[in-house]
Motif scaffolding. Structure first.
Motif, PDB file in Angstrom:
ATOM      1  N   ASP A 210       0.816  -1.221   0.000  1.00  0.00           N
ATOM      2  CA  ASP A 210       0.000   0.000   0.000  1.00  0.00           C
ATOM      3  C   ASP A 210       0.848   1.269   0.000  1.00  0.00           C
ATOM      4  O   ASP A 210       0.285   2.368   0.060  1.00  0.00           O
ATOM      5  N   ILE A 211       2.170   1.130  -0.033  1.00  0.00           N
ATOM      6  CA  ILE A 211       3.017   2.332  -0.067  1.00  0.00           C
ATOM      7  C   ILE A 211       2.700   3.213  -1.279  1.00  0.00           C
ATOM      8  O   ILE A 211       2.610   4.450  -1.148  1.00  0.00           O
ATOM      9  N   PRO A 212       2.522   2.645  -2.469  1.00  0.00           N
ATOM     10  CA  PRO A 212       2.129   3.515  -3.594  1.00  0.00           C
ATOM     11  C   PRO A 212       0.829   4.269  -3.331  1.00  0.00           C
ATOM     12  O   PRO A 212       0.672   5.409  -3.791  1.00  0.00           O
TER      13      PRO A 212
ATOM     14  N   SER B 150      -0.553   1.858   6.361  1.00  0.00           N
ATOM     15  CA  SER B 150       0.740   1.722   5.691  1.00  0.00           C
ATOM     16  C   SER B 150       1.687   2.836   6.122  1.00  0.00           C
ATOM     17  O   SER B 150       2.891   2.593   6.330  1.00  0.00           O
ATOM     18  N   LEU B 151       1.166   4.061   6.257  1.00  0.00           N
ATOM     19  CA  LEU B 151       2.006   5.174   6.704  1.00  0.00           C
ATOM     20  C   LEU B 151       2.527   4.927   8.107  1.00  0.00           C
ATOM     21  O   LEU B 151       3.727   5.135   8.390  1.00  0.00           O
TER      22      LEU B 151
ATOM     23  N   ILE C 267       1.734   7.302  -1.299  1.00  0.00           N
ATOM     24  CA  ILE C 267       2.349   8.326  -2.152  1.00  0.00           C
ATOM     25  C   ILE C 267       1.290   8.982  -3.039  1.00  0.00           C
ATOM     26  O   ILE C 267       1.264  10.224  -3.204  1.00  0.00           O
ATOM     27  N   LYS C 268       0.401   8.143  -3.570  1.00  0.00           N
ATOM     28  CA  LYS C 268      -0.648   8.680  -4.424  1.00  0.00           C
ATOM     29  C   LYS C 268      -1.563   9.615  -3.645  1.00  0.00           C
ATOM     30  O   LYS C 268      -1.953  10.690  -4.139  1.00  0.00           O
ATOM     31  N   SER C 269      -1.904   9.228  -2.414  1.00  0.00           N
ATOM     32  CA  SER C 269      -2.774  10.078  -1.596  1.00  0.00           C
ATOM     33  C   SER C 269      -2.084  11.384  -1.244  1.00  0.00           C
ATOM     34  O   SER C 269      -2.718  12.453  -1.230  1.00  0.00           O
ATOM     35  N   ALA C 270      -0.766  11.318  -0.951  1.00  0.00           N
ATOM     36  CA  ALA C 270      -0.028  12.542  -0.643  1.00  0.00           C
ATOM     37  C   ALA C 270       0.003  13.467  -1.843  1.00  0.00           C
ATOM     38  O   ALA C 270      -0.225  14.686  -1.716  1.00  0.00           O
TER      39      ALA C 270
END
Length: 739
Positions: free
Chosen positions: A97-99, A276-277, A102-105
């Protein structure tokens, strides 16, 4: 048969009613009462009782045969396997879920630009920069103003602890004032510059989270490590370690603040992105702490050791392995949190767990600071004797041990609070709660008893350091040396009694907290005491006699005494006996009960009488004046003036023998100093006699020979006669001197 059918019908009606009552709506009490009354009117007493008994039997729950056995609980291996599988699945999911994070950020950032436009973004950044600049300016002015009120420049700091503490507090106050001023002024500017809405909330979050967290870390570690001011450093370490830890933990605060800010921007509801964060940031922060500990392990070891001149082996071992233990604890903390989260076990928030772990890891450093403060707080001994120096060292150790108990209690309570535990959780309840409550009460009693023990040690050692100054005994203390004070002689026995009392009371109270009745123990102790009293009467006699000797102040440690012909200096006063050291080295043990007469040669003063034999033709008046002058010179000598209580003077002729005239002189001095004074008097008398032409009398053998000329030389026969007469006189004198 009618009655049987009636009973069966009634039974099925009741059962049906109860079944309907349990499955649908409840039956009213009035309906049940009417049914029972109608049934009772149609049956006689025996029939009604039989029906009631039958219903009682049938109302008992019977096994239906359809119940399934309980599912078997998984074994330990299966449980471990399931836990590991859940952890692996959760970790894999968080990594995948790291992508999304990043996508949400990026989506949040894109939304920020899209909703405001370029002009709105520039306006927000400019307004925010104005607020931050105003806050930084206000913080700088506040820091300078507080620093000027209490300067902490390097030339104003001395080795005195008060000066160093004043400088440390002044610097901390200046930094804290600057931080508070920055936050307040920045928020005030934001309030007036931004209108109510998302921009204002975003600016407030940036100030309170992204900027305030690293600034707080800067203030704390600047106070603890003083990276650029070794004179203000509260711990013992080199400049590289202090600067390395300071820089890394300030950056640690930056990352932590950004993580909290990003977490707030992802929304308030749980989501895969937030999980994930949390996983990634937690792993990064824990790995960062491990890296800091490993790189600075040498400096951390020096911090733990402190600047003590004498290091104990236990402290050295603890300082060497504590960095490794800290890394293990940090790793286990992160792993435990992830295991609990992966298996849906309710646990404390990660922030609280990390805070508790930081307290555990920082405990040795707090101990080092405690030892440093104690080292400066305890004054130097008033005397330089070995006992006084040992007493001061014991005072330092006692302060450190008491401080460690208090520090441990504060840490335990604080960590328990962070982990959601309190003393109220151990109230009476289940068996486990009762055991825990008794255990906590037992530990509290033991801790209080230990603190009382240490305070007793502090009191005794403080008295010893005050009552035992270095006393100059001279070089030839053969006998009659000055003893210690009465309090110093009795204190060791008082100390033993206090320790025995504290241990006994603490043990009894601690045992009672475990639910054990101590009344039989007290009764048994009383019976045992009576048995010992009757069976060891000599021991009791020695102890009681010693108590009265001490009450009478008959002797003290260091005094020279004569106990029934046994002479020696008192080395130790125990519960039942004296230990005497003879002038030639042997040790005598004298029980108190065997002391019938005791002569103390070291109390108050000592009078020493010296004899000098001079020829018959000596001018006695001249000798008297010489003695008087010597006494005056000794009284004016700084080395002897304080120890001489009465000057050396002549007592006239003490005896006349066949050798000459025996003169006697005497002086009065403090016990233990008379031998040094006597040595100087002998030297001064010999020198004065030489200067005045006075000889000491010597034993002579005069041989009178009839018919011999006084001026004529002796012949061989006469010489042999003189030698024979001298030998005879010498043999006679030798025989007279033999006992």
């Amino acid at each position: 048969m009618l009655y049987v059918r009636t009973i069966l019908a009634t039974f099925f009606i009741v059962v049906s009613s109860l079944s309907a009552y349990s499955q649908t709506s409840p039956v009213s009490v009035l309906e049940v009462q009417n049914t029972v009354n109608n049934l009772h009117s149609q049956l006689n007493e025996e029939q009604f009782d039989a029906l009631a008994s039958f219903l009682d039997v049938m109302s008992v729950e019977q096994p239906t045969g359809t119940a399934t056995p309980d599912a078997e609980k998984p074994g330990l291996a299966a449980l471990i396997s399931q836990t590991a599988t859940n952890f692996a699945d959760s970790a894999g999911k968080n990594i995948r879920d790291i992508p999304l994070v990043i996508k949400s950020a990026f989506a949040a950032g894109y939304g920020f630009f899209e909703t405001r436009g370029m002009s709105g973004v520039l306006l927000f950044l400019g307004s925010f920069a104005v607020a931050v600049a105003a806050g930084l300016g206000a913080g700088r002015l506040a820091s300078i103003g507080v620093g000027r009120l209490k300067p902490h420049s390097q030339d104003q700091i001395t080795d005195n602890l008060t000066s160093q503490l004043r400088a440390l507090v002044s610097r901390l106050a200046a930094d804290a004032a600057g931080l508070i001023a920055f936050i307040i002024v920045s928020l005030l500017v934001v309030k007036f510059v931004f209108a109510d809405g998302p921009d204002k909330s975003l600016a407030v979050a940036l100030i309170l989270v992204v900027l305030a967290v690293p600034l707080i870390a800067r203030v704390v570690f600047r106070f603890l490590l003083a990276p650029h001011r070794p004179d203000l450093r509260t711990v013992t370490t080199d400049d590289w370690t202090a600067q390395f830890i300071y820089r890394n933990f300030v950056m640690f605060g930056v990352v932590t603040g950004l993580a909290f800010f990003l977490n707030t921007q992802l929304g308030v509801n749980p989501s895969d992105e937030k999980d994930s964060l949390r996983f990634c940031i937690g792993l990064l922060l824990h790995a960062w702490i491990v890296y800091i500990t490993w790189r600075a392990r040498g400096g951390l070891t020096s911090i733990l050791l402190g600047d003590d001149s004498e290091q104990t082996s236990g402290l050295e071992r603890m300082a060497s392995w504590w960095p490794k233990v800290s890394m293990i604890l940090v790793s286990l903390n992160w792993l435990t949190q992830q295991l609990l989260l992966a298996n849906d076990v309710s646990t404390i928030p990660p922030s609280r767990s990390l805070a508790g772990l930081v307290l555990i890891v920082a405990a040795p450093f707090l101990d080092t600071m405690l030892r440093g403060f104690v080292k400066h707080l305890v004054p130097d001994p008033k005397g330089t004797s070995e006992v006084a120096l040992n007493a001061v060292e014991q005072i330092k150790h006692s302060y450190v041990r008491v401080g460690r108990v208090v520090l441990a209690a504060v840490l335990v309570l604080t960590i328990g609070k962070l982990w959601g535990l309190s003393l109220s959780d151990f109230e009476e309840g289940t068996l486990g709660q009762n055991i825990a409550a008794n255990g906590v009460q037992f530990l509290l009693v033991v801790a209080v008893g230990y603190i009382v023990w240490e305070f007793a040690n502090l009191w005794v050692n403080n008295k010893l350091s005050e009552e035992l100054p270095d006393a100059e005994q001279g070089e030839e203390t053969e006998a009659g040396g000055a003893g210690k004070s009465r309090l110093a002689s009795v204190l060791p026995l008082i100390h033993m009694a206090l320790q025995a009392t504290i241990v006994t009371i603490t043990a009894l109270l601690a045992i009672s907290q475990l639910g054990i009745n101590i009344a039989p123990l007290l009764a048994g102790a009383g019976v045992l005491g009576l048995a010992i009293g009757f069976g060891a009467q000599t021991l009791v006699k020695d102890v009681v006699s010693g108590v009265f000797f001490l009450l009478d102040d008959a002797f003290r440690v260091g005094e020279f005494v004569d106990v029934g012909g046994t002479l020696g200096s008192i080395e130790n006063i125990s519960v039942r006996s004296l230990r005497l050291r003879d002038a030639t080295g042997p040790v005598h043990i004298v029980p108190y009960g065997e002391i019938a007469k005791l002569t103390n040669h070291s109390r108050d003063y000592v009078i020493m009488k010296l004899k000098f034999t001079v020829p018959f033709e000596t001018d006695l008046e001249k000798v008297r004046k010489i003695f008087k002058r010597i006494g005056q010179d000794l009284m004016e000598n700084p080395a002897h003036s304080e120890n001489l209580l009465a000057p050396f003077k002549s007592q006239g002729v003490a005896d006349v023998n066949d050798v000459g005239i025996v003169l006697r002189g005497k002086f009065t001095a403090k016990p233990g100093t008379q031998f040094t004074i006597r040595k100087d008097i002998y030297n001064m008398v010999q020198k004065a006699f030489d200067e005045n032409g006075i000889q000491f009398a010597r034993k002579e053998v005069r041989v009178s020979m009839s018919g011999a000329d006084d001026d004529a030389p002796l012949g061989e026969t006469q010489t042999k006669a003189v030698a024979a007469a001298g030998a005879e006189a010498a043999d006679t004198d030798s025989n007279q001197q033999k006992p």
